[in-house]
Design a protein around this motif. Structure first.
Motif, PDB file in Angstrom:
ATOM      1  N   GLY A 637      41.333  30.673 123.963  1.00 40.03           N
ATOM      2  CA  GLY A 637      42.292  31.316 123.074  1.00 40.03           C
ATOM      3  C   GLY A 637      43.666  31.464 123.685  1.00 40.03           C
ATOM      4  N   GLU A 676      45.255  26.540 115.254  1.00 42.68           N
ATOM      5  CA  GLU A 676      44.997  27.971 115.381  1.00 42.68           C
ATOM      6  C   GLU A 676      46.289  28.781 115.322  1.00 42.68           C
ATOM      7  OE1 GLU A 676      42.199  28.851 114.929  1.00 42.68           O
ATOM      8  OE2 GLU A 676      40.672  27.781 116.059  1.00 42.68           O
ATOM      9  N   ARG A 781      32.549  30.735 120.994  1.00 45.39           N
ATOM     10  CA  ARG A 781      33.326  31.980 120.879  1.00 45.39           C
ATOM     11  C   ARG A 781      34.157  32.005 119.601  1.00 45.39           C
ATOM     12  NH1 ARG A 781      37.081  33.331 124.096  1.00 45.39           N
ATOM     13  NH2 ARG A 781      36.522  35.495 124.519  1.00 45.39           N
ATOM     14  N   ARG A 782      34.821  30.893 119.293  1.00 48.58           N
ATOM     15  CA  ARG A 782      35.653  30.863 118.083  1.00 48.58           C
ATOM     16  C   ARG A 782      34.785  30.973 116.830  1.00 48.58           C
ATOM     17  NH1 ARG A 782      37.783  31.381 114.124  1.00 48.58           N
ATOM     18  NH2 ARG A 782      39.771  30.543 113.330  1.00 48.58           N
ATOM     19  N   LEU A 785      33.815  34.618 116.366  1.00 46.01           N
ATOM     20  CA  LEU A 785      34.942  35.365 115.807  1.00 46.01           C
ATOM     21  C   LEU A 785      35.083  35.084 114.315  1.00 46.01           C
ATOM     22  CD1 LEU A 785      37.279  37.263 116.519  1.00 46.01           C
ATOM     23  CD2 LEU A 785      38.683  35.242 116.972  1.00 46.01           C
ATOM     24  N   TRP A 812      27.829  37.849 121.143  1.00 44.66           N
ATOM     25  CA  TRP A 812      29.096  38.121 121.835  1.00 44.66           C
ATOM     26  C   TRP A 812      28.859  38.882 123.132  1.00 44.66           C
ATOM     27  CZ3 TRP A 812      33.779  36.133 120.675  1.00 44.66           C
ATOM     28  CH2 TRP A 812      34.876  36.632 121.364  1.00 44.66           C
ATOM     29  N   THR A 823      41.529  40.591 123.556  1.00 47.05           N
ATOM     30  CA  THR A 823      41.907  40.777 122.153  1.00 47.05           C
ATOM     31  C   THR A 823      40.800  40.371 121.195  1.00 47.05           C
ATOM     32  OG1 THR A 823      44.235  40.400 122.702  1.00 47.05           O
ATOM     33  CG2 THR A 823      43.585  40.085 120.409  1.00 47.05           C
ATOM     34  N   TRP A 824      40.139  39.258 121.463  1.00 48.32           N
ATOM     35  CA  TRP A 824      39.147  38.758 120.519  1.00 48.32           C
ATOM     36  C   TRP A 824      38.002  39.760 120.336  1.00 48.32           C
ATOM     37  CZ3 TRP A 824      38.081  32.793 120.673  1.00 48.32           C
ATOM     38  CH2 TRP A 824      39.293  32.110 120.461  1.00 48.32           C
ATOM     39  N   SER A 825      37.607  40.435 121.416  1.00 51.60           N
ATOM     40  CA  SER A 825      36.534  41.427 121.298  1.00 51.60           C
ATOM     41  C   SER A 825      36.931  42.544 120.360  1.00 51.60           C
ATOM     42  CB  SER A 825      36.182  41.990 122.679  1.00 51.60           C
ATOM     43  OG  SER A 825      35.539  41.021 123.473  1.00 51.60           O
ATOM     44  N   LEU A 828      36.809  41.295 116.746  1.00 51.37           N
ATOM     45  CA  LEU A 828      35.452  41.136 116.239  1.00 51.37           C
ATOM     46  C   LEU A 828      34.823  42.494 115.963  1.00 51.37           C
ATOM     47  CD1 LEU A 828      33.151  39.235 115.511  1.00 51.37           C
ATOM     48  CD2 LEU A 828      32.433  39.281 117.911  1.00 51.37           C
ATOM     49  N   VAL A 851      46.054  34.554 119.130  1.00 50.63           N
ATOM     50  CA  VAL A 851      44.971  34.880 118.216  1.00 50.63           C
ATOM     51  C   VAL A 851      45.046  33.879 117.060  1.00 50.63           C
ATOM     52  CG1 VAL A 851      44.049  36.594 116.614  1.00 50.63           C
ATOM     53  CG2 VAL A 851      44.959  37.310 118.830  1.00 50.63           C
TER      54      VAL A 851
END
Length: 980
Positions: A637, A676, A781-782, A785, A812, A823-825, A828, A851
């Protein structure tokens, strides 16, 4: 303005004192001097098409046309008339493909065109323009090479880039018209260059004109595939010449005869010529005796009326695959100068031969073919033997004498031993010039001849296994993975382990493994292990051993066996250290870096990539480092860094002279982070140029995944589904051995389902991924998300998503601590367990640059839902307005529809809102040009955007204005304040 017409830039140069280089690359004259006495008739509409394309090119928009039709229909005549017409406005360069049967001359028509281009711009300016590509271009034009050395610093990429740069340089001076005649005889290397140019030359005053005899193109052959692919990609406009109508036949025949034709005479001409202009000319020229009955008689009518000497000269000329110089005819005919001159005058006065820039050629290829076919088998064999013997006797070496021509003549002379020798030499010659398709043809010809030559290995100077080894590599580079694998299997079947050189045995096994990888098939790992065992036991070659270890480590890593991959790569590094091989050391660090990262050790992986970078500087491993590390950054990411690294890689590719080829693979690797970040237009432009055309199947799979995502993004769900369905068998096969390809198939399935309005199907694909027992990679991972966004949508629809949320959260949480942070966590968590505080924070996080941009819309919609549910409609309205604006700017049809559907259901879209408030600034520009009556292409040219991007804006305008046609949109614009 200068023109190549009449300046003879492509004259064949003599070899030695007086013998023309008929065995070298023939560079045809720019335009034949012969012109029929009659004016061209019945081609006004076709000529108008060519003229329009030329005017487009003059305006800076390159154009390409394929003029096609049956033999004698007038293709060359049309192009000749056009070339003469524009001679004072443009530089015209002509190259001819040669009829050498199945084994065609590498770069047949290009050498003459390139020499003409260099003469146009000057040697010094050409060398300066192409830079490091001068050495590569020097393989075809020796005058450009600084020193006549082996081409160690060149590559196919540099050659292609140099050719494109030379054309662009010339186009900056004046419009350039490049004519390739007789495409039906083109070799694969020529087709590859033409395909590259069609996709690369997107700006400049360039017109490419191709002629092709349609009845000589076989379905499924290389020329047929080239035409189909270029036409399908709209890179080439096809102009099919039709037979002449009766009125045009009459006009043409009466011009030739000089008197009116009776209805009976016209009927007889029409019956025999059937509207083919060349046959009309031949029949009309038969002033004595009855009209010939058949086409063969028509073609041979002039020949039959010649004297003995003239007939002999014409028969000899028919054996040449290219125009002939006078000294060569003297040697071949043995008539003496005076008798030969008389015979030539008779052949020319009869309209059979013509003089083109001091060279003799047939007025039409059909005449040559008819005369040659009329020879008895023995006559034909003796004729080609005399050609081959003359080439060998009077050329300094087979390379300058064109080994392709020698192979052609010796084969037709039925001298299998000499044909084998020439075929092997022609294979080497073509391979050295990166003409892999032609090299493969000659290599296969050598294999066919081998059983018929008792001392084949001694004659060819190569053992049978070595020939197979070389041919397999050539076929792989030619893009024919299946045949490369077949040749590798044939070679391994012949191996006698007690007598074969162990190095060759190991390389044969390694090559088969490579061919399997290229085809995305299983079996590479055991072959590499076998090759390593042979080297360990029999060969003291640390560099070869390091290379095999790195290849094995790479296959282990891609299969998901990361711990094993690290161990093998570490061993490879130890061996490479002894061999003092920095590039193999870099590759070992590269493999360790990827493996550590996929194991969750991000910091360790990045350190390894730093080592790989330092060791790769200036070596062949540098581009590999940049491609792989930018891919890792994208998976993490870190899109900004990924793009920066890839762009630096492209800059390096420019220095290396491979910007438009190897650099294009780097550009394709940029597509995912660009997507993205929401730069959909740039990704569409990359896909439109089809950077992956002609590359390995696995690379085409990556491009297909991106294409499916783009189509889904634009709401073209049916096309996305079709593209996925077409490639799904390949993804399934390769996904069994390349885990990342398996994940890409899941990405496509999710994108297609969401685009089709099936969020449940999309979530099911992700849950199946979670349940799969195969090794997990960063690619998941993507998808996890994205599962959060899908779960939020289904929850709003009333679905029970508790179990799905738990499964996604557990997957996850199974990641390493380094991957769970960030950030992704937070995003989600906010989507799986939504709270006001979490979603407010998620909106701010989603606006960050690393993101996926779609979450700017997803988080706002989810927060607006919560506010509406709590009765706070006024607070929800600005969030929806922002979401609508972002979705429109992205051109993401699915998100646009989601925002509109929720806003309508919640009653938050004002019924009296005027149209102007609905349109973005760009959409207002597009609408204004629609009102002017411009097409999508014209709008794109005006706004400097692609036609595809225009179509997206047009669709948005129609939807927002509530109209179904462009006319209604224009009327609405004029009747309201939309454009005020």
């Amino acid at each position: 303005m200068s023109t190549a017409i009449g300046t003879a830039p492509n004259r064949a140069q003599p070899v030695g004192d007086d013998v023309p280089d008929v065995g070298g690359e023939w560079e045809h004259e720019s335009m034949p001097s012969f012109a029929p006495s009659s004016a061209m008739v019945g081609r006004d509409a076709d000529l108008a098409v060519v003229r329009r394309a030329f005017e487009s090119a003059v305006d800076g928009m390159p154009a390409a046309l394929l003029v096609e039709g049956e033999a004698g229909i007038g293709k060359s005549r049309l192009l000749r008339e056009f070339a003469v017409e524009v001679a004072d406005r443009a530089d015209v360069h002509v190259g001819w493909c040669l009829d050498l049967g199945a084994a065609r001359t590498p770069y047949g028509p290009l050498t003459g065109i390139l020499r003409s281009l260099v003469e146009t711009v000057g040697v010094d300016e050409a060398r300066q323009a192409v830079g490091v590509g001068a050495e590569a271009l020097g393989m075809l034009l020796p005058a450009l090479a600084s020193v006549p050395t082996e081409r160690a610093g060149t590559s196919p990429e540099r050659l292609r880039d140099a050719i494109a740069t030379l054309i662009e340089t010339a186009a900056a001076r004046a419009p350039q018209v490049l004519i390739v005649e007789d495409l039906h005889w083109a070799d694969e290397s020529t087709l590859a260059i033409l395909s590259f140019l069609l996709r690369t030359l997107t700006r400049g005053r360039i017109l490419l004109l191709l002629s092709c005899r349609s009845d000589d193109v076989r379905r499924g052959d290389a020329v047929s595939r080239f035409i189909a692919e270029a036409a399908r990609a709209r890179l080439l406009e096809r102009v099919a010449l039709q037979r002449l109508e009766a009125d045009a036949v009459r006009a043409l025949a009466e011009q030739i005869t000089g008197h009116p034709l009776s209805e009976g005479a016209l009927e007889r001409v029409q019956e025999r010529a059937e509207g083919v202009p060349f046959f009309v000319e031949e029949i009309a020229g038969c002033t004595a005796g009855p009209l010939p009955d058949g086409l063969r008689d028509i073609l041979l009518g002039r020949f039959d009326r010649l004297g003995d000497d003239a007939r002999r000269v014409v028969q000899i000329a028919s054996g040449a695959e290219r125009p002939l110089a006078h000294p060569l005819l003297v040697r071949l005919t043995d008539l003496g100068e005076e008798r030969l001159d008389d015979a030539l005058r008779e052949a020319m006065s009869s309209g059979i031969l013509v003089i083109s820039d001091d060279l003799y050629r047939f007025r039409h290829a059909l005449l040559r073919e008819a005369v040659h076919a009329d020879l008895l088998p023995g006559e034909r064999s003796r004729l080609h033997r005399s050609y081959a013997e003359t080439l060998e006797a009077y050329c300094d070496d087979t390379e300058s004498g064109d080994a392709a021509a020698l192979a052609y003549h010796w084969q037709l002379a039925q001298d299998e031993r000499r044909a084998l020798i020439a075929a092997v030499e022609a294979m080497r010659h073509a391979k050295a010039r990166f003409a892999f398709g032609a090299a493969a043809r000659f290599g296969e010809l050598a294999l066919d001849l081998w059983p018929h030559v008792p001392d084949a290995a001694d004659a060819a100077g190569v053992a049978h296994l070595e020939l197979l080894h070389t041919l397999g590599s050539i076929l792989r580079n030619a893009g024919d993975g299946e045949r490369a694998l077949a040749v590798a299997n044939l070679a391994l079947d012949e191996v006698d382990s007690s007598t074969i050189d162990p190095r060759l045995h190991a390389r044969l096994l390694r090559n088969k493994a490579l061919y399997l990888v290229n085809l995305g098939r299983a079996g590479a790992i055991p072959l590499l292990q076998q090759a390593l065992a042979i080297v360990d036991e029999n060969v003291d070659d640390d560099r070869l051993r390091a290379e095999l270890l790195n290849q094995l480590a790479s296959r282990r890593m891609i299969a998901g066996d990361r711990v094993e991959a690290i161990a093998i790569a570490t061993e490879a590094a130890e061996v490479a250290e002894r061999a003092h091989s920095d590039d193999q050391l870099s590759i070992a660090a590269n493999v360790r870096g990827a493996s550590r990262a996929h194991l969750g050790d991000i910091e360790g992986g990045i350190r390894e990539y730093g080592i790989a970078r330092d060791l790769a500087r200036g070596s062949t491993a540098e581009m590999r480092y940049r491609v792989n590390y930018s891919d890792l950054l994208g998976l993490l990411g870190r899109y900004r860094e990924a793009l920066l690294l890839a762009e630096e890689g492209l800059a390096r590719a420019r220095v290396l002279g491979v910007e438009r080829t190897s650099g294009s693979i780097m550009a394709q690797n940029m597509a995912v982070p660009l997507l993205e970040r929401g730069d959909i237009a740039r990704v569409e432009e990359m896909l439109a140029r089809d950077f992956m055309q002609g590359t390995l199947r696995v690379f085409r799979m990556y491009a297909t995944m991106t294409r499916v995502r783009v189509l889904a993004w634009r709401g073209r769900s049916a096309e996305a589904a079709d593209a996925m369905r077409e490639w799904l068998p390949a993804f399934r096969e390769t996904g069994g051995v390349e885990r990342q390809i398996w994940y890409d198939s899941v990405v496509m399935a999710v994108a297609v389902a969401e685009s089709a309005g099936d969020p449940r199907g999309a979530l099911a694909a992700i849950l199946a991924m979670i349940d799969d027992e195969g090794p997990a990679l960063l690619h998941q991972r993507r998808l996890l998300l994205q599962a959060g966004a899908i779960i939020a949508e289904l929850r709003a629809s009333g679905d029970d998503v508790v179990e799905a949320s738990r499964a996604v959260a557990a997957a996850w949480a199974a990641q390493s601590s380094q991957l769970r942070a960030g950030t992704w966590s937070s995003l989600l968590d906010a989507l799986l367990v939504p709270t006001a505080e979490a979603l407010d924070a998620a909106i701010d996080l989603a606006d960050g640059e690393d993101v996926p941009v779609t979450f700017r819309v997803v988080t706002r919609i989810e927060r607006a839902r919560m506010l509406v549910h709590a009765g706070e409609r006024a607070a929800a309205a600005p969030l929806l307005a922002d979401a609508e604006k972002i979705a429109d700017e992205l051109g993401h049809v699915q998100l646009q529809a989601a925002v509109a559907e929720f806003a309508t259901a919640a009653g938050l879209r004002a019924g009296d809102e005027d149209e102007a408030a609905l349109l973005t600034a760009r959409e207002r520009q597009v609408l204004a040009l629609i009102a002017e009556g411009l097409s999508n292409r014209q709008i794109g040219e005006r706004l400097f955007i692609s036609a595809k991007t225009v179509s997206v804006h047009v669709s948005a305008v129609l939807r927002k204005l509530g109209v179904s046609t462009r006319t209604e949109a224009a009327l609405t614009a004029r009747a309201s304040a939309v454009l005020s």
